[in-house]
Design an enzyme around this catalytic site. Structure first.
Site, PDB file in Angstrom:
ATOM      1  N   ASP A 261       0.856  -1.193   0.000  1.00 20.94           N
ATOM      2  CA  ASP A 261       0.000   0.000   0.000  1.00 20.94           C
ATOM      3  C   ASP A 261       0.889   1.239   0.000  1.00 20.94           C
ATOM      4  O   ASP A 261       1.361   1.688   1.044  1.00 20.94           O
ATOM      5  CB  ASP A 261      -0.906  -0.020   1.244  1.00 20.94           C
ATOM      6  CG  ASP A 261      -1.725   1.258   1.374  1.00 20.94           C
ATOM      7  OD1 ASP A 261      -1.817   2.016   0.385  1.00 20.94           O
ATOM      8  OD2 ASP A 261      -2.282   1.477   2.466  1.00 20.94           O
ATOM      9  N   LYS A 268       1.874   7.897   0.638  1.00 18.89           N
ATOM     10  CA  LYS A 268       2.213   7.930   2.066  1.00 18.89           C
ATOM     11  C   LYS A 268       3.510   8.721   2.252  1.00 18.89           C
ATOM     12  O   LYS A 268       4.525   8.389   1.647  1.00 18.89           O
ATOM     13  CB  LYS A 268       2.408   6.502   2.587  1.00 18.89           C
ATOM     14  CG  LYS A 268       1.104   5.766   2.762  1.00 18.89           C
ATOM     15  CD  LYS A 268       1.280   4.468   3.475  1.00 18.89           C
ATOM     16  CE  LYS A 268      -0.033   3.734   3.574  1.00 18.89           C
ATOM     17  NZ  LYS A 268      -1.009   4.390   4.479  1.00 18.89           N
ATOM     18  N   ASP A 280       0.317  -4.913   4.734  1.00 17.23           N
ATOM     19  CA  ASP A 280      -1.075  -4.528   4.547  1.00 17.23           C
ATOM     20  C   ASP A 280      -1.951  -5.690   4.045  1.00 17.23           C
ATOM     21  O   ASP A 280      -3.112  -5.494   3.711  1.00 17.23           O
ATOM     22  CB  ASP A 280      -1.147  -3.322   3.593  1.00 17.23           C
ATOM     23  CG  ASP A 280      -2.280  -2.384   3.950  1.00 17.23           C
ATOM     24  OD1 ASP A 280      -2.797  -2.484   5.080  1.00 17.23           O
ATOM     25  OD2 ASP A 280      -2.649  -1.561   3.087  1.00 17.23           O
ATOM     26  N   ASP A 340      -5.548   6.625  -0.440  1.00 17.16           N
ATOM     27  CA  ASP A 340      -4.891   5.809   0.585  1.00 17.16           C
ATOM     28  C   ASP A 340      -5.915   5.051   1.442  1.00 17.16           C
ATOM     29  O   ASP A 340      -5.539   4.178   2.221  1.00 17.16           O
ATOM     30  CB  ASP A 340      -4.000   6.700   1.457  1.00 17.16           C
ATOM     31  CG  ASP A 340      -2.971   5.904   2.246  1.00 17.16           C
ATOM     32  OD1 ASP A 340      -2.828   4.696   1.980  1.00 17.16           O
ATOM     33  OD2 ASP A 340      -2.309   6.496   3.123  1.00 17.16           O
ATOM     34  N   GLU A 342      -7.693   2.683   0.586  1.00 17.91           N
ATOM     35  CA  GLU A 342      -7.941   1.692  -0.471  1.00 17.91           C
ATOM     36  C   GLU A 342      -8.465   0.364   0.061  1.00 17.91           C
ATOM     37  O   GLU A 342      -9.196  -0.339  -0.622  1.00 17.91           O
ATOM     38  CB  GLU A 342      -6.632   1.451  -1.261  1.00 17.91           C
ATOM     39  CG  GLU A 342      -5.644   0.457  -0.645  1.00 17.91           C
ATOM     40  CD  GLU A 342      -5.146   0.820   0.747  1.00 17.91           C
ATOM     41  OE1 GLU A 342      -5.133   2.020   1.060  1.00 17.91           O
ATOM     42  OE2 GLU A 342      -4.785  -0.094   1.510  1.00 17.91           O
ATOM     43  N   ARG A 344     -10.637  -0.384   2.283  1.00 17.74           N
ATOM     44  CA  ARG A 344     -12.099  -0.458   2.374  1.00 17.74           C
ATOM     45  C   ARG A 344     -12.748  -0.604   0.999  1.00 17.74           C
ATOM     46  O   ARG A 344     -13.843  -1.147   0.882  1.00 17.74           O
ATOM     47  CB  ARG A 344     -12.629   0.772   3.130  1.00 17.74           C
ATOM     48  CG  ARG A 344     -12.340   2.073   2.477  1.00 17.74           C
ATOM     49  CD  ARG A 344     -12.547   3.254   3.419  1.00 17.74           C
ATOM     50  NE  ARG A 344     -11.460   3.413   4.370  1.00 17.74           N
ATOM     51  CZ  ARG A 344     -11.414   4.367   5.298  1.00 17.74           C
ATOM     52  NH1 ARG A 344     -12.402   5.245   5.407  1.00 17.74           N
ATOM     53  NH2 ARG A 344     -10.398   4.453   6.128  1.00 17.74           N
TER      54      ARG A 344
HETATM   55  N1  BES Z   1      -3.004   0.334   5.351  1.00 22.76           N
HETATM   56  C1  BES Z   1      -3.384   1.592   5.852  1.00 22.76           C
HETATM   57  C2  BES Z   1      -3.667   1.583   7.339  1.00 22.76           C
HETATM   58  C3  BES Z   1      -2.494   1.472   8.260  1.00 22.76           C
HETATM   59  C4  BES Z   1      -1.830   2.587   8.701  1.00 22.76           C
HETATM   60  C5  BES Z   1      -2.112   0.250   8.745  1.00 22.76           C
HETATM   61  C6  BES Z   1      -0.786   2.476   9.579  1.00 22.76           C
HETATM   62  C7  BES Z   1      -1.067   0.133   9.637  1.00 22.76           C
HETATM   63  C8  BES Z   1      -0.405   1.252  10.047  1.00 22.76           C
HETATM   64  C9  BES Z   1      -4.649   2.077   5.159  1.00 22.76           C
HETATM   65  O1  BES Z   1      -4.807   1.688   3.855  1.00 22.76           O
HETATM   66  C10 BES Z   1      -4.601   3.556   5.170  1.00 22.76           C
HETATM   67  O2  BES Z   1      -3.766   4.084   4.511  1.00 22.76           O
HETATM   68  N2  BES Z   1      -5.493   4.188   5.894  1.00 22.76           N
HETATM   69  C11 BES Z   1      -5.524   5.596   6.020  1.00 22.76           C
HETATM   70  C12 BES Z   1      -6.952   6.057   5.910  1.00 22.76           C
HETATM   71  C13 BES Z   1      -7.099   7.536   5.804  1.00 22.76           C
HETATM   72  C14 BES Z   1      -6.617   7.991   4.451  1.00 22.76           C
HETATM   73  C15 BES Z   1      -8.538   7.895   5.997  1.00 22.76           C
HETATM   74  C16 BES Z   1      -4.927   5.968   7.367  1.00 22.76           C
HETATM   75  O3  BES Z   1      -5.243   5.308   8.351  1.00 22.76           O
HETATM   76  O4  BES Z   1      -4.136   6.907   7.415  1.00 22.76           O
HETATM   77 ZN    ZN Z   2      -3.892  -0.092   3.334  1.00 25.35          ZN
HETATM   78 MG    MG Z   3      -3.864   3.033   2.498  1.00 27.51          MG
END
Ligand code: BES
Ligand code: ZN
Ligand code: MG
Length: 492
Positions: A261, A268, A280, A340, A342, A344
């Site tokens: 991801d 990111k 991920d 990001d 993604e 969901r």
């Molecule tokens: N895979 C990430 C979530 C994640 C973040 C897992 C840190 C482990 C550690 C997910 O796809 C993501 O990027 N989520 C975002 C959502 C936001 C854009 C609403 C997040 O949590 O920052």
């Molecule tokens: Zn993710």
């Molecule tokens: Mg993400």
């Protein structure tokens, strides 16, 4: 590795390493009996080292004589405060201390303070899981010697079944750890699907891989939108465990399967730790690990569907733009205000597909939000569901195996935060309560009539340091909870 029971008392046991759990209160008495048996001045030595028998304290000494060669004492604190999880931790500490020795290891703990079956399972799992080491990516793997035979001393009346379950469950956890630990250039969506097929063949599961064209036919626009930014083909994985005999309940377990991801065009940056995002696919690893264990344990009366929409979230000329509007397979349109978020999107189509299997319950596991990590840290996963019975059964399953799981609110008024001006829904809401809106987003893709629970494992999938029975690295979180939960459903 072999774990067995031996009714012998530790003092009559011969082997190379002896691990003894000792209580703080009657430490002196316990050590005096040991002195008679093994070694003089033990108590003095312990005093010198300030060993008091407090939880987590460890002392190891080399012995002379013809009993054990090494004695490892582990402090257990006082019995009234002891939890089953403390015995897991004590075991892990003792086992790590035994690394370097060979041969037979005996371990004696207060088996009778809890249900002995549960203690044997907890300690057995702790032995195997705390020794896990991933050497696959070293050109000259440095293997530690460690004892190969483990005898639980002073215990005999345990069902064969309990003892036999331990290696199957642990192998499931180890498989999940290996999948999570593998980097994204090794574990691609195709490699994940191939591994799932191997497991299916080996453990008698039915299997189906939906290719991109199959997913297009099913109009899985949300999942395919994420996959379109990668050069790697998406693979939609579906394994089915069918028991011998009648089927009384049907379950579906869905895992987030992002083999990497990057964030997409909402790349990111900063503290987001992009290099860790190989993990991920931790949800899908737990699902495949559980499938392996369940295929081997073969619980009765229960059919289980294992579902993973695997792909990568990358950037190329075809990748989704922030702001794109796409359509999921249940017809709902989604404005992607953040590429990001993604996981969901992939889960949306996977959940619609899971509902089509008409199960009696669905559970999904996903490394879904950083917000969940902030809320619960690295030792507790978040659980969201409207169904109290499902919540209770999952929390019981998690508590029984020592995996942290805490129910969080699926606050329906927060759905407001996902309103889109143009489409049916946006994929992200405000920063505050981000793990809750993520759960509410998923809920849009599940039939109201099917009990469903979502488990956010973003914090628990990985451990930066050695922690209890989890060595640093991928934890394999979720496998034990899922296996316990499925088996508990089969007994009803
Ligand atoms: N895979 C990430 C979530 C994640 C973040 C897992 C840190 C482990 C550690 C997910 O796809 C993501 O990027 N989520 C975002 C959502 C936001 C854009 C609403 C997040 O949590 O920052
Ligand atoms: Zn993710
Ligand atoms: Mg993400």
């Amino acid at each position: 590795m072999e774990i067995s029971l031996n009714p012998a008392e530790p003092r009559n046991w011969h082997g190379s390493v002896l691990i003894l759990g000792v209580f703080e209160r009657d430490l002196v008495e316990q050590i005096k009996t040991l002195e008679l048996q093994y070694q003089k001045y033990l108590l003095e030595r312990l005093k010198e080292n300030n060993f008091k028998g407090k939880p987590g304290e460890v002392s190891s000494s080399h012995l002379l004589g013809d009993y054990s060669h090494k004695l490892i004492l582990i402090g257990l604190g006082n019995p009234e405060n002891l939890l089953l999880d403390d015995l897991r931790k004590a075991t892990a500490i003792g086992i790590r201390e035994s690394i370097g020795s060979k041969g037979k290891l005996g371990i004696a703990l207060p088996w009778d303070l809890f249900n002995p079956e549960s203690v044997v399972k907890a300690v057995g799992e702790a032995i195997q899981l705390s020794l896990f080491k991933d050497l696959r990516f070293q050109s000259k793997p440095e293997r530690n010697t460690h004892p190969e035979n483990f005898e639980l001393l002073g215990i005999s009346k345990i069902s064969e079944k309990t003892l036999k379950e331990i290696p199957s469950i642990c192998a499931g956890v180890e498989l999940a750890r290996e999948l999570v630990g593998a980097p994204a250039n090794s574990l691609t969506p195709t490699a994940l699907a191939e591994k799932a097929l191997l497991i299916a063949n080996e453990y008698g599961l039915d299997s189906k891989i939906l290719e991109k064209e199959d997913c297009l036919k099913r109009e899985m626009g949300a999942y395919l939108a994420v996959a379109q930014g990668s050069d790697l083909k998406p693979k939609f994985i579906h394994l089915i465990y069918r028991p011998e005999g009648p089927i009384k309940r049907r379950l579906a377990i869905v895992g987030k399967g992002l083999t990497f991801d990057s964030g997409g065009y909402n790349l990111k940056v900063g503290a987001a730790q992009i290099e860790m995002m190989k993990f991920d696919m931790g949800g899908s690893a737990a699902v495949i690990g559980a499938a392996r264990a369940i295929g081997e344990l073969r619980p009765l009366n229960i059919e289980v569907h294992f579902i993973i929409a695997a792909c990568e979230n990358m950037i190329n000329g075809s990748a989704i733009h922030p702001g794109d509007i796409i359509q999921a397979s249940n017809g709902k349109t989604i404005e992607i205000n953040n590429t990001d978020a993604e996981g969901r999107l992939t889960l949306a189509d996977a959940l619609v597909y899971a509902c089509e299997q008409e199960p009696d319950a669905i559970v999904d596991l996903a490394t879904l939000t950083g917000a969940c990590v902030i809320a619960l840290g690295e030792e507790i996963a978040g659980l969201w569901t409207d169904n109290n019975e499902l919540a209770e059964s999952l929390i019981l399953a998690a508590n029984n195996c020592g995996e942290g799981l805490w129910r969080m609110p699926l606050k329906s008024s927060y759905r407001e935060g996902l309103k889109s001006m143009l489409a049916d829904i946006k994929n992200t809401g405000p920063r505050a309560g981000g793990a809750i809106t993520a759960g509410l987003f998923l809920k849009e893709f599940v039939n109201d009539s099917i009990p469903w629970a979502h488990i956010d494992i973003a914090g628990t999938v990985w451990s930066d340091k050695d922690r209890g029975i989890d060595p640093a690295g991928a934890t394999g979180y979720g496998v034990r909870t899922l296996v316990n939960w499925v088996c508990s459903q089969s007994e009803d």
